[in-house]
Design an enzyme around this catalytic site. Structure first.
Site, PDB file in Angstrom:
ATOM      1  N   CYS A  77      35.515   5.528  14.127  1.00 27.19           N
ATOM      2  CA  CYS A  77      34.820   5.520  15.406  1.00 27.19           C
ATOM      3  C   CYS A  77      33.378   5.961  15.301  1.00 27.19           C
ATOM      4  O   CYS A  77      32.617   5.833  16.243  1.00 27.19           O
ATOM      5  CB  CYS A  77      35.563   6.381  16.413  1.00 27.19           C
ATOM      6  N   THR A  81       0.842  -1.191   0.000  1.00 22.93           N
ATOM      7  CA  THR A  81       0.000   0.000   0.000  1.00 22.93           C
ATOM      8  C   THR A  81       0.879   1.243   0.000  1.00 22.93           C
ATOM      9  O   THR A  81       1.835   1.332   0.767  1.00 22.93           O
ATOM     10  CB  THR A  81      -0.926   0.000   1.232  1.00 22.93           C
TER      11      THR A  81
END
Lengths: 392, 144
Positions: free
Chosen positions: A326, A238
């Site tokens: 990091c 949908t």
């Protein structure tokens, strides 16, 4: 909370008020399922078709060549897997580049495990793909070339017209991930010989969770999502009606004001680059000096690490991003920075600040002013800086 | 993502700097991985009377170095040897799993500086027999 300075517009952008206003009725008043035959459903269907037209107009495409998806990643997955599986009888070779978004790279890696052969093109120091290598990589088995329009990290714009011409001449499908380019660059799919193009609304002041894939009429590709008959049997589920309406409005607005947007962002970008270079030593600008996205800056500050830079900027109310390992959860810094030839230790110190329509000159000046002591403080803490000073 | 403690030690790191004529200096990590810690120790009569550090790395690497120096100051060499990466992480109210290697690096920095001290002074420190300061903390099993 004091004003927050948002300079991560390549990650996402806020949904513009005009866009949100268009979307809102489709949540609670005009909530009909577009597949339903009663008028409430028809209303939703019409809204989708309007948005499809808005996208098609911008791209110089036909409405029926636009298919809505859940975003850029789905569009990339669909384009590449869809072409690969539908054209396997013709060949099993795909050409892409080393600096693509992970939605493309990981999809190609998936296909490698399925027996496809993938060529990952090198890029030069600015992040521009090697055209000669592209030409020499093409074989009778090549079924798809997928090269991003502009890079999300370093902003470099690729020679899309040249690539499109090569693909057309050789009869190979050409897909471009234009997620970062849409809203920043005028794109005509016919002029550029693009067969498939991915885009995502939240990069141009539309909502998240909605994107589109342009598929040139006649291009053969398999479905990615099977189910109902939505999107002409090509993409089940949908429809995200409010999202689609928002995407349509956002792309229309973006291209109405494209020149204004670009002029402003380029001016802010150059101010930021100048501010950084005038005040901070041992810094480099990643990406092409001029042929780059209007709002993109990407710096490497030597001797410091990107995450600590981001944390420090956040403490001053500035949001940016980094290609440091990091921040990615892996140990390697950004694949894009490595591909342009940066050594690991330099790549770890990258900072991407991407400007948008809501940034101001004052904000740019504030960021430069804050960056100077932040970089110095982190350098004073760094054993690499100490070593480098000793050698100077 | 980070605890308040980590942010505090990142914002106001304790013991940043160098110690001239330090009794022990250790450097661990490598720039390729994006983190290097260098630790300086002043040792008198077997007691660590001062500790300082310099770190190239992310927020948790800086906070781990800062916390480690705080934890070893005033301790005997044997007490400092007992400080594990886990203890450093706990003192920071925890680190995200992907950042645990930063605490390993801090533990290694302490040991590496003590190893330097033991070599310079030709003394034996229990527990340093098998210590390899060049070992990469990223690959190994990390105690969490």
């Amino acid at each position: 909370m004091r004003n927050y300075i948002y300079m991560d517009n390549a990650a996402t952008t806020p949904t513009k008020k005009e866009v949100l206003a268009e979307m809102l009725p489709y949540f609670s008043e005009k909530y009909g399922n577009p597949s339903s035959i009663y008028s409430l459903g028809g209303q939703s269907k019409n809204a989708i078709e309007k948005a499809r037209e808005q996208v098609a107009t911008v791209l110089g495409a036909k409405s029926k060549e636009i298919y809505f998806t859940s975003g850029g990643s789905e569009a990339d997955n669909w384009a590449i897997k869809g072409i690969a599986f539908a054209n396997r009888h013709k060949g099993n070779h795909i050409i892409t580049s080393k600096i693509e978004h992970h939605a493309v790279l990981h999809t190609c890696e998936f296909l490698e495990r399925q027996g496809f052969r993938i060529t990952y093109l090198d890029v030069d120091e600015y992040g521009v793909v090697d055209i000669e290598q592209l030409k020499s990589s093409i074989t009778d088995e090549t079924i798809l070339i997928s090269i991003m329009f502009a890079n999300n990290e370093i902003g470099t714009i690729q020679p899309i017209k040249e690539i499109g011409e090569i693909a057309k001449e050789k009869g190979i499908y050409f897909h471009t991930d234009a997620v970062q380019a849409i809203g920043n660059i005028k794109i005509d799919v016919n002029e550029l010989n693009i067969d498939l193009l991915s885009l995502s609304a939240h990069k141009f002041y539309g909502p998240k969770g909605i994107g589109a894939l342009y598929i040139r009429q006649g291009v053969k590709l398999d479905n990615l999502i099977e189910g109902g008959a939505q999107e002409k049997n090509k993409r089940a589920g949908t429809e995200n009606v409010p999202g689609i309406v928002g995407l349509g409005k956002a792309i229309e607005l973006a291209y109405e004001k494209l020149d204004e947007h670009n002029k402003k962002l380029i001016s802010l970008r150059e101010r930021l680059i100048k501010g950084v270079f005038d005040n901070i030593e041992d810094v480099r600008l990643n990406g092409h000096p001029t042929n780059r996205l209007p709002g993109n800056t990407n710096f490497c500050f030597k001797y410091i690490e990107g995450e600590s830079l981001l944390l420090s900027l956040d403490m001053e109310g500035v949001a940016g991003s980094s290609g440091s390992a990091c921040t990615s959860g892996s140990l390697d810094p950004s694949h894009v920075l490595l591909a342009i030839g940066l050594p690991h230790e330099i790549a770890h110190g990258s900072l991407r600040l991407t400007l948008g329509d809501f940034n101001t000159e004052e904000e740019v000046d504030y960021v430069v002013e804050k960056l100077i002591p932040i970089v110095q403080r982190l350098r004073d803490m760094s054993p690499l800086y100490e070593k480098a000073k000793g050698e100077k | 993502m980070y605890s308040e403690k980590v942010m505090d030690h990142f914002r106001n790191p304790r013991n940043v700097g160098e110690i001239p004529n330090a009794d022990g200096v250790g450097e661990v990590g490598n720039p390729k991985c994006g983190d290097i810690m260098k630790m300086y120790l002043k040792i008198e009569d077997g007691i660590i009377v001062d500790a300082k550090f310099k770190t190239f790395g992310c927020g948790s690497a800086i906070a781990s170095s800062s916390m480690a120096t705080e934890m070893i100051k005033g301790k005997s060499i044997n007490e400092a040897m007992k400080i594990s990466n886990k203890a450093v992480a706990e003192a920071l109210d925890g680190l995200p799993p992907v950042k645990m290697h930063c605490s390993v690096l801090a533990e290694q920095a302490i040991k590496s500086a003590l190893l330097d001290y033991s070599k310079k002074n030709n003394i034996h420190i229990d527990g340093l027999e098998d210590f390899n300061p060049d070992e990469d903390p990223h690959g190994e099993e990390i105690e969490e």
